[in-house]
Write a protein that holds these residues in place. Structure first.
Motif, PDB file in Angstrom:
ATOM      1  N   LEU A  62       0.845  -1.186   0.000  1.00  0.00           N
ATOM      2  CA  LEU A  62       0.000   0.000   0.000  1.00  0.00           C
ATOM      3  C   LEU A  62       0.885   1.241   0.000  1.00  0.00           C
ATOM      4  N   LEU A  63       0.671   2.118  -0.982  1.00  0.00           N
ATOM      5  CA  LEU A  63       1.454   3.345  -1.082  1.00  0.00           C
ATOM      6  C   LEU A  63       0.796   4.493  -0.325  1.00  0.00           C
ATOM      7  N   ASN A  64      -0.464   4.716  -0.599  1.00  0.00           N
ATOM      8  CA  ASN A  64      -1.166   5.872  -0.045  1.00  0.00           C
ATOM      9  C   ASN A  64      -2.657   5.574  -0.018  1.00  0.00           C
ATOM     10  N   SER A  65      -3.364   6.119   0.950  1.00  0.00           N
ATOM     11  CA  SER A  65      -4.818   6.023   0.981  1.00  0.00           C
ATOM     12  C   SER A  65      -5.398   7.374   1.370  1.00  0.00           C
ATOM     13  N   ASP A  66      -6.423   7.785   0.643  1.00  0.00           N
ATOM     14  CA  ASP A  66      -7.121   9.042   0.907  1.00  0.00           C
ATOM     15  C   ASP A  66      -8.525   8.705   1.397  1.00  0.00           C
ATOM     16  N   TRP A  67      -8.846   9.155   2.609  1.00  0.00           N
ATOM     17  CA  TRP A  67     -10.145   8.906   3.220  1.00  0.00           C
ATOM     18  C   TRP A  67     -10.949  10.198   3.149  1.00  0.00           C
ATOM     19  N   VAL A  68     -12.161  10.108   2.614  1.00  0.00           N
ATOM     20  CA  VAL A  68     -12.969  11.311   2.443  1.00  0.00           C
ATOM     21  C   VAL A  68     -14.367  11.085   3.011  1.00  0.00           C
ATOM     22  N   ILE A  69     -14.942  12.151   3.528  1.00  0.00           N
ATOM     23  CA  ILE A  69     -16.337  12.159   3.954  1.00  0.00           C
ATOM     24  C   ILE A  69     -16.892  13.541   3.671  1.00  0.00           C
ATOM     25  N   GLY A  70     -18.129  13.597   3.210  1.00  0.00           N
ATOM     26  CA  GLY A  70     -18.711  14.883   2.868  1.00  0.00           C
ATOM     27  C   GLY A  70     -20.200  14.928   3.137  1.00  0.00           C
TER      28      GLY A  70
END
Length: 314
Positions: free
Chosen positions: A141-149
């Motif tokens: 795993l390189l990177n993870s972006d967690w989003v909530i809106g």
């Protein structure tokens, strides 16, 4: 230190989405969607829509939405499984990447207008977008972006929009950090932002434009303004398979309003289990990206990638 852009350069960045929209409009042969049954919302080419029994009045926990997800936005509210290769962020050392996105949204309440399909909706959406180095033994795993809106969406005929408050938190993978060690700077990227996005549909063609403003960010040196726009073209029947092509452009003040281009094209299938229900959308798309990296922790790097993948929307 970030170099401030000239006014002329910022103006060019603002005009990019408009120019892309004008070019696509010039080549689009737009056919209107088929007529809907009396009292039912008309089917939308962009794949969203609402239940025929929820077309007017107050509806709690409604099905569907009145604003369509953006096809080519790397963090659009669509799930995907994509293979990428090319010039990835230098710090990753990767050449082949598996990109996975799991994203969905749910309506909380909608107020329908007198015209079927028109209305205003409050919802919640969340997702995680992760990249894996396929050149390593365990696909690190390189990177993870967690989003909530929390979006407020609206529609009046072909005009729709989204006003959203949202959060992103980005994290480097443990295996990648163990391998890269001190050679990689952990930026600890996270922010809250507000967004205003407006979209116009003309038959098979759709154009959109908007702006984001960061309210609170880590690192604190991030500049707040991001311009965002693009265009989409769908050729074929509203129900069933059709050809799609989309261009998404973002220009961040942090990078001197240098544009990032995301293009996707392929075949999209809108499946209705019932004419009264919103459809499920499945797409097989080729894609190309060029510009500042969309992978959160690597936002200071350049990226140029191409690939293909499967996309899902309900």
């Amino acid at each position: 230190m970030t170099q401030r852009p000239s006014r002329a350069r910022a103006a060019r960045a603002v005009l990019l989405p408009a120019r892309a929209a004008a070019l696509a409009a010039a080549i689009a042969a737009a056919a209107p969607p088929p007529a809907a049954a009396d009292g039912a919302p008309p089917p939308l080419r962009c794949g969203t829509g609402i239940h025929a029994g929820e077309a007017s009045g107050w509806v709690w926990l409604p099905q569907g939405d009145v604003f369509c997800p953006l096809i080519a936005d790397p963090k659009g509210t669509r799930s995907h499984l994509t293979y990428l290769r090319g010039e990835l962020p230098a710090d990753t050392g990767a050449r082949n990447v598996g990109s996975v996105g799991i994203a969905d949204g749910m309506g909380l309440v909608r107020v329908g207008r007198s015209a079927p399909g028109d209305g205003v909706q409050l919802g919640i959406e969340a997702g995680v977008f992760a990249q894996f180095d396929l050149g390593t033994r365990s696909a690190d795993l390189l990177n993870s972006d967690w989003v909530i809106g929390f979006p407020i969406t609206f529609r009046v005929g072909g005009l729709s929009g989204r006003l959203r408050v949202w959060h992103q938190s980005s994290h480097l993978g443990d295996e990648f950090l163990a391998r890269a060690g001190a050679e990689v700077t952990n930026e600890g990227l996270s922010f809250e932002a507000v967004e205003a996005m407006f979209s116009q549909e003309l038959g098979a063609f759709r154009a959109y434009a908007g702006v984001e403003y960061l309210l609170d960010a880590t690192p604190s040196t991030l500049d707040p303004v991001v311009l965002h726009g693009g265009a989409e073209l769908r050729l074929g029947p509203v129900r069933g398979p059709r050809l799609v092509a989309a261009l998404d452009v973002k220009a961040a003040e942090q990078r001197g309003f240098e544009p990032a281009y995301s293009a996707r094209a392929g075949v999209e299938i809108a499946h209705w289990s019932s004419p009264a229900h919103p459809p499920r959308v499945i797409a097989v798309l080729a894609e190309y990206y060029e510009g500042p990296s969309p992978f959160g922790q690597f936002f200071t790097d350049q990226s140029r990638t191409f690939g293909f993948g499967f996309h899902f929307q309900r």
